[in-house]
Each structure stands twice: as C-alpha cells, then as structure tokens.
Design an enzyme around this catalytic site. Structure first.
Site, PDB file in Angstrom:
ATOM      1  N   GLU A  90       0.808  -1.223   0.000  1.00  0.00           N
ATOM      2  CA  GLU A  90       0.000   0.000   0.000  1.00  0.00           C
ATOM      3  C   GLU A  90       0.839   1.270   0.000  1.00  0.00           C
ATOM      4  O   GLU A  90       1.944   1.289   0.536  1.00  0.00           O
ATOM      5  CB  GLU A  90      -0.870   0.036   1.261  1.00  0.00           C
ATOM      6  CG  GLU A  90      -1.808  -1.124   1.372  1.00  0.00           C
ATOM      7  CD  GLU A  90      -2.558  -1.146   2.689  1.00  0.00           C
ATOM      8  OE1 GLU A  90      -3.414  -2.014   2.848  1.00  0.00           O
ATOM      9  OE2 GLU A  90      -2.281  -0.301   3.563  1.00  0.00           O
ATOM     10  N   CYS A 116       2.857   8.497   1.807  1.00  0.00           N
ATOM     11  CA  CYS A 116       3.292   7.490   2.771  1.00  0.00           C
ATOM     12  C   CYS A 116       3.617   6.226   1.978  1.00  0.00           C
ATOM     13  O   CYS A 116       2.746   5.697   1.284  1.00  0.00           O
ATOM     14  CB  CYS A 116       2.160   7.266   3.766  1.00  0.00           C
ATOM     15  SG  CYS A 116       2.448   5.914   4.895  1.00  0.00           S
ATOM     16  N   CYS A 123       5.689  -7.607   7.371  1.00  0.00           N
ATOM     17  CA  CYS A 123       6.630  -7.011   8.329  1.00  0.00           C
ATOM     18  C   CYS A 123       7.032  -8.052   9.352  1.00  0.00           C
ATOM     19  O   CYS A 123       6.231  -8.901   9.734  1.00  0.00           O
ATOM     20  CB  CYS A 123       5.954  -5.824   9.018  1.00  0.00           C
ATOM     21  SG  CYS A 123       7.061  -4.926  10.115  1.00  0.00           S
ATOM     22  N   CYS A 127       3.966  -5.904  15.562  1.00  0.00           N
ATOM     23  CA  CYS A 127       3.224  -5.063  16.513  1.00  0.00           C
ATOM     24  C   CYS A 127       1.801  -5.613  16.676  1.00  0.00           C
ATOM     25  O   CYS A 127       1.153  -5.938  15.678  1.00  0.00           O
ATOM     26  CB  CYS A 127       3.165  -3.613  16.036  1.00  0.00           C
ATOM     27  SG  CYS A 127       4.790  -2.890  15.788  1.00  0.00           S
ATOM     28  N   CYS A 130      -1.265  -3.966  14.813  1.00  0.00           N
ATOM     29  CA  CYS A 130      -1.101  -3.704  13.387  1.00  0.00           C
ATOM     30  C   CYS A 130      -1.589  -4.864  12.524  1.00  0.00           C
ATOM     31  O   CYS A 130      -1.237  -6.018  12.755  1.00  0.00           O
ATOM     32  CB  CYS A 130       0.373  -3.431  13.128  1.00  0.00           C
ATOM     33  SG  CYS A 130       0.793  -3.392  11.386  1.00  0.00           S
ATOM     34  N   CYS A 347      -2.730   0.798   8.885  1.00  0.00           N
ATOM     35  CA  CYS A 347      -1.750   0.126   8.047  1.00  0.00           C
ATOM     36  C   CYS A 347      -2.191  -1.305   7.727  1.00  0.00           C
ATOM     37  O   CYS A 347      -2.526  -2.072   8.601  1.00  0.00           O
ATOM     38  CB  CYS A 347      -0.453   0.154   8.849  1.00  0.00           C
ATOM     39  SG  CYS A 347       0.786  -0.969   8.397  1.00  0.00           S
TER      40      CYS A 347
END
Ligand code: SF4
Length: 358
Positions: A90, A116, A123, A127, A130, A347
C-alpha cells in the site's frame, strides 16, 4: 532483488549512465521516467527504437499496477499496488494543507501533500495493534519499488515532477529492516535531475531498531527520523511491539541522541494512544521525563480500531489532557488528525480488505 526483473527506478542517474550509452541518452531517459512519468518505452519519443527494445528486454518501466484505490472525503487516497510477482502493498496520498486563495479568488498557495510509502511486503516486527503484522513477512521491496510508489501516486494525481512533496516511510514494513534498499531509494529521490526531493522532505519512521538507527545516522543522508514509541515503560511497549525486548526504550533514546539531526529540526516521536493503556496523566509525565534531553516533537495518534482488535480508541478528553500536559512541560505536541478515517486507514487494512479477509 531475488530473480525479479529490475526496473529503471532501481538506478541512480550515475548507474543509468553506466548502463546506457551515450550518457546523454541516460539523461533523456531519466527525464522521461521522472519528469514525464512515461508509462511505456513507446512514450520515449526521442530515444532510438533499437535502444528502447533492448531496454524493454532487460528492465521494467512500470513496476507497479494500481489494483485498488479508496478516496476519503478529506482528500486521503489509499492505493493498493501490485508488483511484477503479484504481491501487493500500500501507499497513501495525504493532503496536508488545502490550497489558499486571496480575496479576489487568486490562488496564493498550492495544496501540500505527503506520500506514505511501504518498504516491505508484510513485516517482521509483529506489533500487536497492526494488521500488516498479522500476515507475517513476505519480502523486502527493491529500491525501485519504493521509488515507483511516489512516481505512480504523483502521476495518478497529476502532480507535476517539480511540485514539492514530502515522503514518509511509514507504510507497510519496518524501513530500517530493509536499510540497503531504503537508503538507495532515498538517494534516488534526492537526484537533482530526477524528483529532487531533499533529505529534509523525507522522514524515516521506525519502530525503533536502535542499531539500525545508528547505521542510518552514519550514512548521513540528511533525512528526518520518527520513532514509533507508543509506550513509556518497557512492559507495555513489549506488549505492543514484541521486539522491544531486543531494542528497549533506553537503547532507542540513546540512539536518537546520537543521530545527526539538523539543529533546526526536531525528532518526531509517534505515540499511538490506546484507551486505558497509555492515555493517562502518569504516562504523560513519564514521557516528559524520557524526552528531557531531546529536541523532540510528539505526535499523538488516535488508535483507529479495526475488526478483531483488542484495543479501543481513546476519548477526545484524554487526548487533549495528555497534549496539554506535554505542552505545559515544554514539549511540542500535536494531535494527528485521523486522516482517511472513513476509509481503510490503519496500516494493512486495504490489502486485507481487498483480499476479502475482513
Ligand atoms: S506497525 Fe509498522 S513496524 Fe509494526 S508490525 Fe506494523 S508495519 Fe511492522
């Protein structure tokens, strides 16, 4: 970049000059891709046909395809972009300031935008707040895939190459976990004959890999950093960002103190405010203490709930009280507008939604 075909956005101008002879052709090609946003080799009118054909066998021109786009009423546009291997990530177009007009209706100031960008598919950081983390890690983006996000969004919004734009490396992925490609993308953005986006217009937002903050600092690229702090004690921070065990709050603060910061600038600390977790006055007090010796700015961000999250959005009253405490104690502090609140703003949400998972 594995066995994927490189794109022309993977090269600095110097590298392209070594690939394409004579050198004035490299300059022309650079102009086509960064100033004209050429969509195909065919568009490059002044480049000989044989050269275009040869380039097309070796390199991609357009490494990204827009597969979904959601536009918010505040001007935020969230893009889902597909790469040559079918993987998606994204990028977000953010309107930071409206255009301004004088009394006679003349335009006095153009609107200001920030893009952004993502640096990885998925990832590794994990987290707990997220959505990207839920899908695990797939791969790093190449420098060209990072650069092409900005070109693709500028092109889609008819934003001329020489209009100023800010970049935040705050999309999917941990930028410092892909430091080699990130630093190359930063250099390509800075190319005077390309997009000429200086270091001070680029902000690397990290979840706090303290050793890599040092490495980025040693590269002296002139970029800003933003730290996703989110908590003032290691227990809560480890709950939110498990890799805090390896890079605790103290190690991050020390790395920030060593980072070469333009004396006119401040280090941005992002603080995601979650109801009942870190939105109280005791946390505000600890935050002030933690940032005592740093020229810091704190950005308070409302947690934006998504289906399945255990966390809640804080009240406006708590946000304001938190901000007031910081300001009273000498810190610059803003409450970030929840841009794109009516679209998939957290996100990883657009990607998840497009894949039909939520
Ligand atoms: S918030 Fe950022 S660093 Fe944390 S898991 Fe999500 S993408 Fe990674």
């Amino acid at each position: 970049m594995n066995d994927l075909k490189p794109s022309l956005y993977d090269f600095t101008q110097k590298e392209l000059t070594q690939l394409v002879k004579p050198s004035f052709r490299a300059k022309q090609i650079y102009g086509w891709i960064y100033h004209q946003y050429a969509q195909s080799f065919e568009d490059m009118k002044n480049i000989p046909k044989a050269m275009k054909e040869e380039l097309a066998t070796k390199y991609l021109l357009n490494p990204l395809k827009i597969v979904n786009k959601e536009e918010s009423s505040d001007g935020t546009i969230k893009y889902l972009l597909e790469m040559q291997d079918g993987k998606t990530m994204e990028a977000v177009w953010l309107k930071m300031k409206d255009e301004q007009y004088d009394e006679s209706g003349e335009l006095t100031q153009e609107a200001k935008y920030t893009i952004c960008v993502s640096t990885q598919v998925g990832c590794k950081v994990g987290c707990t707040f997220c959505l990207t983390a839920k899908g695990g890690f797939t791969r790093d983006l190449s420098a060209g895939e990072i650069v092409a996000q900005v070109v693709t969004l500028k092109r889609d919004n008819n934003h001329k190459h020489n209009r100023k734009i800010n970049i935040v490396y705050m999309g999917m992925g941990e930028p410092l976990d892909n430091l080699e490609n990130l630093s190359k993308a930063i250099k390509i953005f800075k190319e005077e004959e390309g997009l000429a986006i200086g270091g001070k217009r680029q902000t690397v937002s990290t979840s706090g890999l303290s050793n890599k903050i040092d490495k980025l600092g040693e590269m002296d690229l002139g970029v800003h950093i933003a730290i996703s702090l989110h908590a003032v004690d290691d227990e809560l921070r480890t709950e939110l960002i498990p890799m805090n065990k390896a890079h605790n709050i103290n190690s991050i603060i020390e790395a920030v103190k060593r980072f070469p910061i333009d004396t006119r600038k401040r280090v941005m600390f992002e603080y995601l405010v979650i109801k009942g977790k870190n939105d109280d006055q005791a946390s505000a007090k600890k935050l002030v203490k933690l940032l005592t010796d740093i020229k810091a700015k704190v950005n308070l961000i409302y947690f934006n709930p998504y289906p399945g999250t255990p966390y809640d959005r804080p009240s406006r009253a708590n946000m304001v009280a938190f901000q007031e405490y910081l300001v009273k104690h000498g810190l610059l502090c803003t409450i970030r507008d929840s841009k794109g609140i009516d679209i998939s703003a957290a996100c990883g949400q657009l990607k998840e939604k497009t894949q039909g998972e939520i």
